[in-house]
Write an enzyme that holds these catalytic residues in place. Structure first.
Site, PDB file in Angstrom:
ATOM      1  N   TYR A  75     -15.270  -2.348 -24.587  1.00 57.24           N
ATOM      2  CA  TYR A  75     -14.795  -3.635 -25.131  1.00 57.24           C
ATOM      3  C   TYR A  75     -13.989  -3.418 -26.401  1.00 57.24           C
ATOM      4  O   TYR A  75     -12.875  -3.939 -26.555  1.00 57.24           O
ATOM      5  CB  TYR A  75     -16.004  -4.544 -25.422  1.00 57.24           C
ATOM      6  CG  TYR A  75     -15.675  -5.712 -26.333  1.00 57.24           C
ATOM      7  CD1 TYR A  75     -14.911  -6.781 -25.881  1.00 57.24           C
ATOM      8  CD2 TYR A  75     -16.132  -5.741 -27.657  1.00 57.24           C
ATOM      9  CE1 TYR A  75     -14.606  -7.854 -26.723  1.00 57.24           C
ATOM     10  CE2 TYR A  75     -15.831  -6.799 -28.496  1.00 57.24           C
ATOM     11  CZ  TYR A  75     -15.068  -7.856 -28.021  1.00 57.24           C
ATOM     12  OH  TYR A  75     -14.761  -8.909 -28.861  1.00 57.24           O
TER      13      TYR A  75
HETATM   14  P1  NAD Z   1     -15.740 -17.132 -25.243  1.00 59.43           P
HETATM   15  O1  NAD Z   1     -16.063 -16.326 -24.019  1.00 59.43           O
HETATM   16  O2  NAD Z   1     -16.618 -18.274 -25.577  1.00 59.43           O
HETATM   17  O3  NAD Z   1     -14.226 -17.654 -25.153  1.00 59.43           O
HETATM   18  C1  NAD Z   1     -13.207 -16.914 -24.543  1.00 59.43           C
HETATM   19  C2  NAD Z   1     -12.492 -17.833 -23.559  1.00 59.43           C
HETATM   20  O4  NAD Z   1     -11.382 -17.098 -23.010  1.00 59.43           O
HETATM   21  C3  NAD Z   1     -13.367 -18.253 -22.381  1.00 59.43           C
HETATM   22  O5  NAD Z   1     -13.448 -19.666 -22.298  1.00 59.43           O
HETATM   23  C4  NAD Z   1     -12.681 -17.649 -21.175  1.00 59.43           C
HETATM   24  O6  NAD Z   1     -12.728 -18.451 -20.006  1.00 59.43           O
HETATM   25  C5  NAD Z   1     -11.252 -17.470 -21.666  1.00 59.43           C
HETATM   26  N1  NAD Z   1     -10.542 -16.420 -20.940  1.00 59.43           N
HETATM   27  C6  NAD Z   1     -10.952 -15.156 -20.709  1.00 59.43           C
HETATM   28  N2  NAD Z   1     -10.036 -14.485 -19.998  1.00 59.43           N
HETATM   29  C7  NAD Z   1      -9.016 -15.353 -19.770  1.00 59.43           C
HETATM   30  C8  NAD Z   1      -7.788 -15.248 -19.072  1.00 59.43           C
HETATM   31  N3  NAD Z   1      -7.441 -14.131 -18.442  1.00 59.43           N
HETATM   32  N4  NAD Z   1      -6.972 -16.338 -19.039  1.00 59.43           N
HETATM   33  C9  NAD Z   1      -7.348 -17.494 -19.647  1.00 59.43           C
HETATM   34  N5  NAD Z   1      -8.513 -17.653 -20.300  1.00 59.43           N
HETATM   35  C10 NAD Z   1      -9.338 -16.582 -20.378  1.00 59.43           C
HETATM   36  O7  NAD Z   1     -15.669 -16.081 -26.453  1.00 59.43           O
HETATM   37  P2  NAD Z   1     -15.652 -16.330 -28.029  1.00 59.43           P
HETATM   38  O8  NAD Z   1     -16.935 -15.833 -28.577  1.00 59.43           O
HETATM   39  O9  NAD Z   1     -15.180 -17.711 -28.327  1.00 59.43           O
HETATM   40  O10 NAD Z   1     -14.526 -15.290 -28.448  1.00 59.43           O
HETATM   41  C11 NAD Z   1     -13.157 -15.676 -28.530  1.00 59.43           C
HETATM   42  C12 NAD Z   1     -12.325 -14.456 -28.882  1.00 59.43           C
HETATM   43  O11 NAD Z   1     -12.749 -13.919 -30.125  1.00 59.43           O
HETATM   44  C13 NAD Z   1     -12.425 -13.316 -27.872  1.00 59.43           C
HETATM   45  O12 NAD Z   1     -11.141 -12.733 -27.765  1.00 59.43           O
HETATM   46  C14 NAD Z   1     -13.395 -12.343 -28.525  1.00 59.43           C
HETATM   47  O13 NAD Z   1     -13.134 -11.006 -28.126  1.00 59.43           O
HETATM   48  C15 NAD Z   1     -13.070 -12.550 -29.987  1.00 59.43           C
HETATM   49  N6  NAD Z   1     -14.191 -12.258 -30.892  1.00 59.43           N
HETATM   50  C16 NAD Z   1     -15.322 -13.021 -30.840  1.00 59.43           C
HETATM   51  C17 NAD Z   1     -16.351 -12.758 -31.742  1.00 59.43           C
HETATM   52  C18 NAD Z   1     -17.618 -13.559 -31.740  1.00 59.43           C
HETATM   53  O14 NAD Z   1     -18.505 -13.227 -32.532  1.00 59.43           O
HETATM   54  N7  NAD Z   1     -17.747 -14.595 -30.924  1.00 59.43           N
HETATM   55  C19 NAD Z   1     -16.214 -11.742 -32.679  1.00 59.43           C
HETATM   56  C20 NAD Z   1     -15.060 -10.958 -32.663  1.00 59.43           C
HETATM   57  C21 NAD Z   1     -14.039 -11.255 -31.786  1.00 59.43           C
HETATM   58  C1  UGA Z   2     -20.382 -10.010 -31.328  1.00 54.69           C
HETATM   59  C2  UGA Z   2     -19.674 -10.635 -30.131  1.00 54.69           C
HETATM   60  O1  UGA Z   2     -20.598 -10.766 -29.052  1.00 54.69           O
HETATM   61  C3  UGA Z   2     -18.496  -9.806 -29.708  1.00 54.69           C
HETATM   62  O2  UGA Z   2     -17.773 -10.537 -28.749  1.00 54.69           O
HETATM   63  C4  UGA Z   2     -17.646  -9.545 -30.922  1.00 54.69           C
HETATM   64  O3  UGA Z   2     -16.525  -8.834 -30.639  1.00 54.69           O
HETATM   65  C5  UGA Z   2     -18.443  -8.865 -32.016  1.00 54.69           C
HETATM   66  O4  UGA Z   2     -19.498  -9.743 -32.376  1.00 54.69           O
HETATM   67  C6  UGA Z   2     -17.644  -8.603 -33.257  1.00 54.69           C
HETATM   68  O5  UGA Z   2     -18.126  -8.820 -34.370  1.00 54.69           O
HETATM   69  O6  UGA Z   2     -16.527  -8.108 -33.139  1.00 54.69           O
HETATM   70  P1  UGA Z   2     -22.391  -8.413 -31.563  1.00 54.69           P
HETATM   71  O7  UGA Z   2     -22.279  -8.155 -33.020  1.00 54.69           O
HETATM   72  O8  UGA Z   2     -22.946  -7.360 -30.699  1.00 54.69           O
HETATM   73  O9  UGA Z   2     -21.012  -8.801 -30.918  1.00 54.69           O
HETATM   74  O10 UGA Z   2     -23.195  -9.807 -31.474  1.00 54.69           O
HETATM   75  P2  UGA Z   2     -24.387 -10.272 -30.541  1.00 54.69           P
HETATM   76  O11 UGA Z   2     -23.946 -10.192 -29.117  1.00 54.69           O
HETATM   77  O12 UGA Z   2     -24.881 -11.560 -31.059  1.00 54.69           O
HETATM   78  O13 UGA Z   2     -25.467  -9.120 -30.838  1.00 54.69           O
HETATM   79  C7  UGA Z   2     -25.916  -8.874 -32.166  1.00 54.69           C
HETATM   80  C8  UGA Z   2     -27.009  -7.839 -32.100  1.00 54.69           C
HETATM   81  O14 UGA Z   2     -28.140  -8.401 -31.409  1.00 54.69           O
HETATM   82  C9  UGA Z   2     -26.642  -6.571 -31.338  1.00 54.69           C
HETATM   83  O15 UGA Z   2     -27.256  -5.480 -31.968  1.00 54.69           O
HETATM   84  C10 UGA Z   2     -27.261  -6.795 -29.946  1.00 54.69           C
HETATM   85  O16 UGA Z   2     -27.619  -5.600 -29.264  1.00 54.69           O
HETATM   86  C11 UGA Z   2     -28.509  -7.556 -30.325  1.00 54.69           C
HETATM   87  N1  UGA Z   2     -29.027  -8.421 -29.245  1.00 54.69           N
HETATM   88  C12 UGA Z   2     -28.210  -9.289 -28.584  1.00 54.69           C
HETATM   89  C13 UGA Z   2     -30.364  -8.346 -28.919  1.00 54.69           C
HETATM   90  O17 UGA Z   2     -31.120  -7.547 -29.498  1.00 54.69           O
HETATM   91  N2  UGA Z   2     -30.847  -9.161 -27.931  1.00 54.69           N
HETATM   92  C14 UGA Z   2     -30.051 -10.037 -27.258  1.00 54.69           C
HETATM   93  O18 UGA Z   2     -30.546 -10.762 -26.371  1.00 54.69           O
HETATM   94  C15 UGA Z   2     -28.697 -10.108 -27.606  1.00 54.69           C
END
Ligand code: NAD
Ligand code: UGA
Length: 334
Positions: free
Chosen positions: A162
């Site tokens: 990822y």
């Molecule tokens: P999310 O899964 O809730 O939202 C992503 C959306 O993108 C989904 O609704 C999905 O249907 C859509 N999508 C995926 N592939 C697609 C495609 N090919 N065409 C059109 N739509 C598509 O995820 P999120 O947590 O809201 O994350 C949003 C973005 O931020 C992602 O790019 C993720 O990698 C990035 N990000 C998230 C976090 C986090 O903590 N949530 C942290 C770092 C980066």
């Molecule tokens: C999150 C998002 O899920 C990613 O999409 C994003 O890119 C990333 O942040 C980011 O900062 O870039 P992560 O930090 O792994 O990734 O967040 P969580 O999925 O909430 O997990 C946080 C921690 O909890 C991780 O260590 C994971 O292994 C742990 N975890 C998660 C558990 O122990 N149990 C669970 O059921 C889920």
């Protein structure tokens, strides 16, 4: 065929924005805030809210807003240029998130949605001379660090498939922006673990709070000492909008406050805000799960004037309250 319009400058106020991933966690909040600011929004997502309950929940508050147009489209294949005319900014949040599943059979979708679809979007956005594209990158690009806060200039060492795709995605956007004939500036935001209402169901805080409501067990992968720089959704959204409205050259910017908390700390907060003892199952650590993330936030402060202002306890409380309302539950004391 559409004739490209003269490029606007990115620091003009936003009138029209395109949000990819609009039906997702961060994208739906971003759309809602932009609409509240009077911006017309075209949201695109491959999840159709008429078919997908999670998308419907995320879009419920805005789906029928007059200035919101939702388009169901998969950026791997759909026509992108018709979405973009007159856009002052594109916010590219569509993508496949989540560290663990990227080791498995879904890898091709990570590559196609995070990299190939981004190439298609960049091609269209630069051809139509969209002034600013903000792309969702990730703290995961830093990989396992030495424990010090990560600066944007640190050498990236992605530790999962990822994270490799997210690094490729941001660099791809920046490569387009660096072309001599390109009028689009790119701001890549490295978000650090975003949480709050509507957080994805696979994420830790959402799972913990769900366990508090249902009484089911939650798995903790490893000893729970992993630390994350947790970023509240409203703070992530304010950085994202500032990234589109601030006059900047193409940049990479961390979106994280510069402090972190362990999963065990989070368990404690979740138990406090819900008044429940959460049942935990200790499971094996997972590949690619880094010991700690922590942002050096100085570039975000300097370039965007951004300072997060939601503390963890209040943020987890807001997420718990939302979950409770959504489930119509009244079993926990928030
Ligand atoms: P999310 O899964 O809730 O939202 C992503 C959306 O993108 C989904 O609704 C999905 O249907 C859509 N999508 C995926 N592939 C697609 C495609 N090919 N065409 C059109 N739509 C598509 O995820 P999120 O947590 O809201 O994350 C949003 C973005 O931020 C992602 O790019 C993720 O990698 C990035 N990000 C998230 C976090 C986090 O903590 N949530 C942290 C770092 C980066
Ligand atoms: C999150 C998002 O899920 C990613 O999409 C994003 O890119 C990333 O942040 C980011 O900062 O870039 P992560 O930090 O792994 O990734 O967040 P969580 O999925 O909430 O997990 C946080 C921690 O909890 C991780 O260590 C994971 O292994 C742990 N975890 C998660 C558990 O122990 N149990 C669970 O059921 C889920």
């Amino acid at each position: 065929m559409h004739t490209p319009a003269p490029a606007a400058t990115p620091h003009d106020p936003l009138r029209r924005a395109v949000v990819t991933g609009a039906a997702g966690f961060i994208g739906s909040h971003l759309c809602q805030t932009l609409l509240g600011l009077g911006v017309s929004v075209v949201g695109v997502d491959r999840r159709d809210p008429d078919q997908h309950q999670g998308a419907a929940v995320n879009l419920a508050a805005i789906r029928h807003e007059p200035d919101f147009i939702f388009v169901t489209g998969d950026l791997r294949t759909c026509a992108i240029e018709p979405l973009l005319p007159d856009a002052d900014a594109v916010f590219h949040l569509a993508g496949i998130p989540g560290v663990h599943p990227s080791w498995g059979a879904d890898f091709d979708d990570y590559v196609a949605s995070n990299i190939s679809a981004t190439q298609r979007l960049m091609h269209a956005a630069t051809r139509l001379r969209v002034p600013r594209l903000v792309v969702a990158s990730s703290s995961s690009v830093y990989g396992a660090t030495d424990g010090n806060p990560s600066a944007e200039t640190d050498h990236p060492r992605p530790a999962s498939p990822y994270a490799v795709t997210k690094l490729a995605e941001e660099q791809l956007c920046l490569a387009h922006a660096a072309r001599p004939d390109c009028d689009t500036t790119v701001v890549a935001l490295r978000y650090f673990t975003v949480y709050g209402p509507r957080q994805r169901e696979d994420m830790f805080i959402q799972r913990l709070l769900t366990a508090a409501v249902t009484g089911q067990k939650v798995s903790i992968y490893g000893d729970g000492n992993q630390r994350r720089d947790f970023t509240y959704i409203d703070d992530a959204v304010s950085a994202t909008i500032a990234a589109a409205t601030t006059c900047l050259p193409s940049s990479i910017i961390n979106v994280g406050g510069g402090t972190n908390a362990s999963l065990n700390d989070i368990l404690h907060h979740a138990q406090e805000v819900t008044g429940q003892t959460i049942r935990v199952h200790i499971a094996s650590p997972r590949s690619g799960d880094v010991p700690a993330t922590c942002a050096n936030p100085s570039v975000a402060r300097r370039l965007l004037g951004w300072n997060p202002n939601t503390d963890l306890h209040a943020g987890i409380g807001a997420q718990a309250e939302w979950l409770l309302t959504r489930r119509g539950a009244s079993t926990i004391a928030v």
